[in-house]
Scaffold this active site. Structure first.
Site, PDB file in Angstrom:
ATOM      1  N   GLY A   1       4.123 -69.262   2.624  1.00  0.00           N
ATOM      2  CA  GLY A   1       4.860 -69.184   3.887  1.00  0.00           C
ATOM      3  C   GLY A   1       3.931 -69.313   5.079  1.00  0.00           C
TER       4      GLY A   1
ATOM      5  N   GLY B   1       4.983 -69.133   8.327  1.00  0.00           N
ATOM      6  CA  GLY B   1       5.657 -68.647   9.533  1.00  0.00           C
ATOM      7  C   GLY B   1       4.662 -67.810  10.324  1.00  0.00           C
ATOM      8  N   PHE B   2       5.183 -66.881  11.120  1.00  0.00           N
ATOM      9  CA  PHE B   2       4.304 -66.091  11.983  1.00  0.00           C
ATOM     10  C   PHE B   2       3.309 -65.255  11.175  1.00  0.00           C
ATOM     11  CE2 PHE B   2       7.897 -66.909  14.789  1.00  0.00           C
ATOM     12  CZ  PHE B   2       7.230 -67.303  15.930  1.00  0.00           C
ATOM     13  N   GLY B   3       3.768 -64.682  10.050  1.00  0.00           N
ATOM     14  CA  GLY B   3       2.877 -63.831   9.257  1.00  0.00           C
ATOM     15  C   GLY B   3       1.810 -64.642   8.551  1.00  0.00           C
TER      16      GLY B   3
ATOM     17  N   VAL C   1       7.755 -72.336  -3.639  1.00  0.00           N
ATOM     18  CA  VAL C   1       7.345 -71.439  -4.729  1.00  0.00           C
ATOM     19  C   VAL C   1       8.598 -70.876  -5.379  1.00  0.00           C
ATOM     20  CG1 VAL C   1       6.188 -69.252  -5.257  1.00  0.00           C
ATOM     21  CG2 VAL C   1       5.134 -70.881  -3.683  1.00  0.00           C
TER      22      VAL C   1
ATOM     23  N   GLU D   1      21.676 -64.379  23.525  1.00  0.00           N
ATOM     24  CA  GLU D   1      21.008 -65.557  24.090  1.00  0.00           C
ATOM     25  C   GLU D   1      21.849 -66.812  23.863  1.00  0.00           C
ATOM     26  OE1 GLU D   1      16.365 -64.289  24.209  1.00  0.00           O
ATOM     27  OE2 GLU D   1      16.937 -65.459  22.478  1.00  0.00           O
TER      28      GLU D   1
ATOM     29  N   ASP E   1       8.984 -60.477   7.852  1.00  0.00           N
ATOM     30  CA  ASP E   1      10.380 -60.135   7.538  1.00  0.00           C
ATOM     31  C   ASP E   1      10.561 -59.751   6.070  1.00  0.00           C
ATOM     32  OD1 ASP E   1      10.969 -60.774  10.116  1.00  0.00           O
ATOM     33  OD2 ASP E   1      12.190 -62.550   9.669  1.00  0.00           O
TER      34      ASP E   1
HETATM   35  C1  LIG Z   1      17.265 -67.523  16.066  1.00  0.00           C
HETATM   36  C2  LIG Z   1      16.167 -66.516  15.971  1.00  0.00           C
HETATM   37  C3  LIG Z   1      15.677 -65.926  17.117  1.00  0.00           C
HETATM   38  C4  LIG Z   1      14.628 -65.012  17.053  1.00  0.00           C
HETATM   39  N1  LIG Z   1      14.154 -64.454  18.217  1.00  0.00           N
HETATM   40  C5  LIG Z   1      13.088 -63.644  18.167  1.00  0.00           C
HETATM   41  C6  LIG Z   1      12.508 -63.143  19.370  1.00  0.00           C
HETATM   42  O1  LIG Z   1      12.986 -63.429  20.470  1.00  0.00           O
HETATM   43  N2  LIG Z   1      11.414 -62.349  19.270  1.00  0.00           N
HETATM   44  C7  LIG Z   1      10.867 -62.031  18.061  1.00  0.00           C
HETATM   45  O2  LIG Z   1       9.835 -61.333  18.028  1.00  0.00           O
HETATM   46  N3  LIG Z   1      11.405 -62.456  16.908  1.00  0.00           N
HETATM   47  C8  LIG Z   1      12.492 -63.260  16.928  1.00  0.00           C
HETATM   48  N4  LIG Z   1      13.045 -63.715  15.772  1.00  0.00           N
HETATM   49  C9  LIG Z   1      12.527 -63.221  14.482  1.00  0.00           C
HETATM   50  C10 LIG Z   1      11.256 -63.924  14.063  1.00  0.00           C
HETATM   51  O3  LIG Z   1      11.422 -65.322  14.134  1.00  0.00           O
HETATM   52  C11 LIG Z   1      10.887 -63.478  12.654  1.00  0.00           C
HETATM   53  O4  LIG Z   1      10.733 -62.083  12.644  1.00  0.00           O
HETATM   54  C12 LIG Z   1       9.603 -64.121  12.202  1.00  0.00           C
HETATM   55  O5  LIG Z   1       9.768 -65.519  12.107  1.00  0.00           O
HETATM   56  C13 LIG Z   1       9.154 -63.552  10.848  1.00  0.00           C
HETATM   57  O6  LIG Z   1       7.953 -64.158  10.481  1.00  0.00           O
HETATM   58  P1  LIG Z   1       7.612 -64.375   8.937  1.00  0.00           P
HETATM   59  O7  LIG Z   1       6.244 -64.948   8.880  1.00  0.00           O
HETATM   60  O8  LIG Z   1       7.896 -63.148   8.181  1.00  0.00           O
HETATM   61  O9  LIG Z   1       8.680 -65.442   8.441  1.00  0.00           O
HETATM   62  P2  LIG Z   1       9.040 -66.889   8.983  1.00  0.00           P
HETATM   63  O10 LIG Z   1       8.507 -67.112  10.339  1.00  0.00           O
HETATM   64  O11 LIG Z   1      10.500 -67.031   8.773  1.00  0.00           O
HETATM   65  O12 LIG Z   1       8.261 -67.862   7.987  1.00  0.00           O
HETATM   66  C14 LIG Z   1       8.557 -67.908   6.621  1.00  0.00           C
HETATM   67  C15 LIG Z   1       8.005 -69.205   6.069  1.00  0.00           C
HETATM   68  O13 LIG Z   1       8.072 -69.158   4.649  1.00  0.00           O
HETATM   69  C16 LIG Z   1       8.507 -70.414   4.151  1.00  0.00           C
HETATM   70  N5  LIG Z   1       9.120 -70.168   2.841  1.00  0.00           N
HETATM   71  C17 LIG Z   1      10.184 -69.386   2.562  1.00  0.00           C
HETATM   72  N6  LIG Z   1      10.423 -69.370   1.237  1.00  0.00           N
HETATM   73  C18 LIG Z   1       9.475 -70.163   0.664  1.00  0.00           C
HETATM   74  C19 LIG Z   1       9.190 -70.542  -0.675  1.00  0.00           C
HETATM   75  N7  LIG Z   1       9.898 -70.076  -1.704  1.00  0.00           N
HETATM   76  N8  LIG Z   1       8.164 -71.391  -0.899  1.00  0.00           N
HETATM   77  C20 LIG Z   1       7.414 -71.875   0.134  1.00  0.00           C
HETATM   78  N9  LIG Z   1       7.648 -71.541   1.428  1.00  0.00           N
HETATM   79  C21 LIG Z   1       8.661 -70.683   1.685  1.00  0.00           C
HETATM   80  C22 LIG Z   1       9.480 -70.903   5.207  1.00  0.00           C
HETATM   81  O14 LIG Z   1       9.630 -72.308   5.158  1.00  0.00           O
HETATM   82  C23 LIG Z   1       8.812 -70.425   6.493  1.00  0.00           C
HETATM   83  O15 LIG Z   1       7.955 -71.392   7.052  1.00  0.00           O
HETATM   84  C24 LIG Z   1      14.094 -64.651  15.798  1.00  0.00           C
HETATM   85  C25 LIG Z   1      14.594 -65.233  14.634  1.00  0.00           C
HETATM   86  C26 LIG Z   1      15.623 -66.165  14.718  1.00  0.00           C
HETATM   87  C27 LIG Z   1      16.142 -66.807  13.464  1.00  0.00           C
END
Ligand SMILES: Cc1cc2nc3c(=O)[nH]c(=O)nc-3n(C[C@H](O)[C@H](O)[C@H](O)COP(=O)(O)OP(=O)(O)OC[C@H]3O[C@@H](n4cnc5c(N)ncnc54)[C@H](O)[C@@H]3O)c2cc1C
Length: 413
Positions: free
Chosen positions: A10, A12-14, A78, A169, A299
């Site tokens: 993943g 994403g942000f993490g 994955v 929003e 998340d």
């Molecule tokens: C519409 C919306 C608005 C938001 N607004 C805000 C805000 O204003 N402020 C704020 O702080 N937060 C906001 N959030 C929440 C924030 O986006 C999440 O908390 C954040 O993205 C979590 O980061 P993460 O790294 O856990 O997951 P994510 O950023 O979701 O990244 C997960 C990654 O894992 C990948 N992935 C998933 N499953 C698999 C797999 N099986 N194999 C390979 N890759 C995989 C995905 O493609 C993705 O790139 C918002 C969320 C949404 C949906």
């Protein structure tokens, strides 16, 4: 000596922050994602309401990590993890790890309501946000040549479900699109007939925010003509009408669901302990209790704060957890103990529309123009890539000056 292999699932942000923080660490990193880009999800709703292009809020991972010599990117999904043999399964192959970081994020939670999942729209990824945009714009085109008033009103009624920050929003931006932009595009369509309705099951909007900001949000949305139905549950949606918990019906073809998220589905098959919303229980150091070589962040992770509340599913939590996890991996390699994670709350921020936002920063509440300016500059600053920052800034400045959302394109899906 073998270089330890860190696999991150993943980007994403993490996951992105784990990878960046390990830039100079004595490790080899494999970063896996099913998408080839990092997505700035907080601005996804702007794609849905024709405010921004997908490419302005997403950035290719191979570009981000072009200069990071200890990292390889793999595109793929994955599908399984073998914790005993220490490998992940992807695209039919196995990738062995010494340390694993699970950062797979979340997906929309429809709470088992199949009719909503099938007929409703959501803003959780680029494809869904673009579908929502296409649908919204088509509703105006269809209303334009619909002679029957009742049918036209149904086409121009937009229901947003969920009074959290994303719902607020989305509803605010949609109302603004209608009141400021569509009125110019459709001069012979009476947009007084259009309605944006925000449904919230609770007795207030934006639950995590303090009392004064909930009120300010309510007032700012009302100023944009958003109809707010509090204490109102959604029971069903059949593509023609929304049915409320008390049996009332609202004729509409548009339901945008923002009322819940749950951890990514791949976590359900791992045989690890899950808590509310399917999030994986982790130790204070963000490790799996039975497998200290595995970290879970963002998340996907379930960890309580000092007040016994689960940490929110926010980008700020994921970013901070990513950074601490990278430090802990480095500490373990150096023979030290990992350190616990403490969330530093940076405040809350949500925008309702032009000159209208609410913010809680450094213990102080702001609403209106000041909060909106903070929101605009903070979001531009947090985007990845200088080009995207400039493009988004120019886009918003253009919208602000000329009352024009430029991305009003209905594209093939
Ligand atoms: C519409 C919306 C608005 C938001 N607004 C805000 C805000 O204003 N402020 C704020 O702080 N937060 C906001 N959030 C929440 C924030 O986006 C999440 O908390 C954040 O993205 C979590 O980061 P993460 O790294 O856990 O997951 P994510 O950023 O979701 O990244 C997960 C990654 O894992 C990948 N992935 C998933 N499953 C698999 C797999 N099986 N194999 C390979 N890759 C995989 C995905 O493609 C993705 O790139 C918002 C969320 C949404 C949906």
């Amino acid at each position: 000596m073998n270089t330890p292999h860190v696999v991150i699932i993943g980007a994403g942000f993490g996951g992105l922050n784990v990878a960046k923080q390990l830039r100079n660490a004595p490790v080899q990193i494999t970063l896996i994602d099913k998408q080839n880009y990092h997505l700035f999800q907080p601005l996804l709703y702007q794609v849905a309401i024709a405010g921004l292009l997908p490419s302005q809020i997403a950035y290719p991972l191979r570009t981000i990590f072009r200069d990071q010599k200890n990292l390889t990117f793999q595109l793929g999904e994955v599908t399984g993890i073998n914790f005993e043999a220490r490998y992940v399964s992807m695209n039919g192959s196995a990738i062995a790890y010494d340390s694993l970081v699970i950062a797979v994020g979340a997906e929309t939670n429809f709470f088992g309501m199949d009719s909503i999942e099938q007929g409703g729209f959501e803003v959780k990824d680029i494809q869904k946000a673009v579908s929502t945009r296409n649908h919204l714009l088509k509703m105006f085109e269809q209303a334009h040549h619909e002679a029957d008033e009742e049918k036209r009103r149904a086409l121009l009624t937009f229901v947003v479900v969920g009074g959290g920050p994303t719902g607020v929003e989305t509803a605010g931006a949609l109302a603004e699109l209608i009141n400021r932009v569509m009125v110019k595009d459709f001069p012979d369509l009476d947009l007084e007939e259009a309605r944006v309705i925000l449904l919230e099951a609770n007795d207030h909007l934006i639950t995590p925010y303090p009392h004064e900001l909930r009120h300010a949000t309510f007032d700012l949305l009302r100023r944009e003509d958003v109809e707010i139905l509090l204490n109102t549950k959604l029971a069903d949606f059949n593509g023609q009408a929304v049915t409320l918990g008390d049996g009332r019906q609202i004729a509409t073809h548009t339901l945008i669901w923002t009322a819940g998220v749950k951890a990514a589905p791949m976590l359900d098959s791992l045989g690890v302990e899950q808590a509310a919303a399917g999030r994986v229980r982790v130790t204070p150091t963000l490790q799996l209790p039975q497998h200290p070589d595995v970290f879970v962040v963002g998340d996907a992770a379930y960890l309580l704060n000092g007040e016994g509340q689960p940490l929110p599913m926010l980008s700020t939590v994921a970013i901070q957890q990513g950074k601490v996890t990278a430090q802990n991996i480095w500490r373990i390699i150096s023979g030290k103990q990992p350190e616990p994670f403490y969330y530093k709350d940076l405040g809350l921020l949500a925008t309702i529309g032009r000159n209208a936002a609410v913010a809680r920063i450094w213990g102080m509440s702001f609403s209106g123009f000041i909060a909106w300016v903070i929101w605009v500059f903070l979001h531009i600053y947090r985007l990845i890539g200088f080009r995207n920052r400039i493009l988004v800034f120019v886009n918003w400045a253009w919208d602000y000056i000329f009352y024009e959302n430029q991305i009003r394109l209905i594209t093939r899906e």
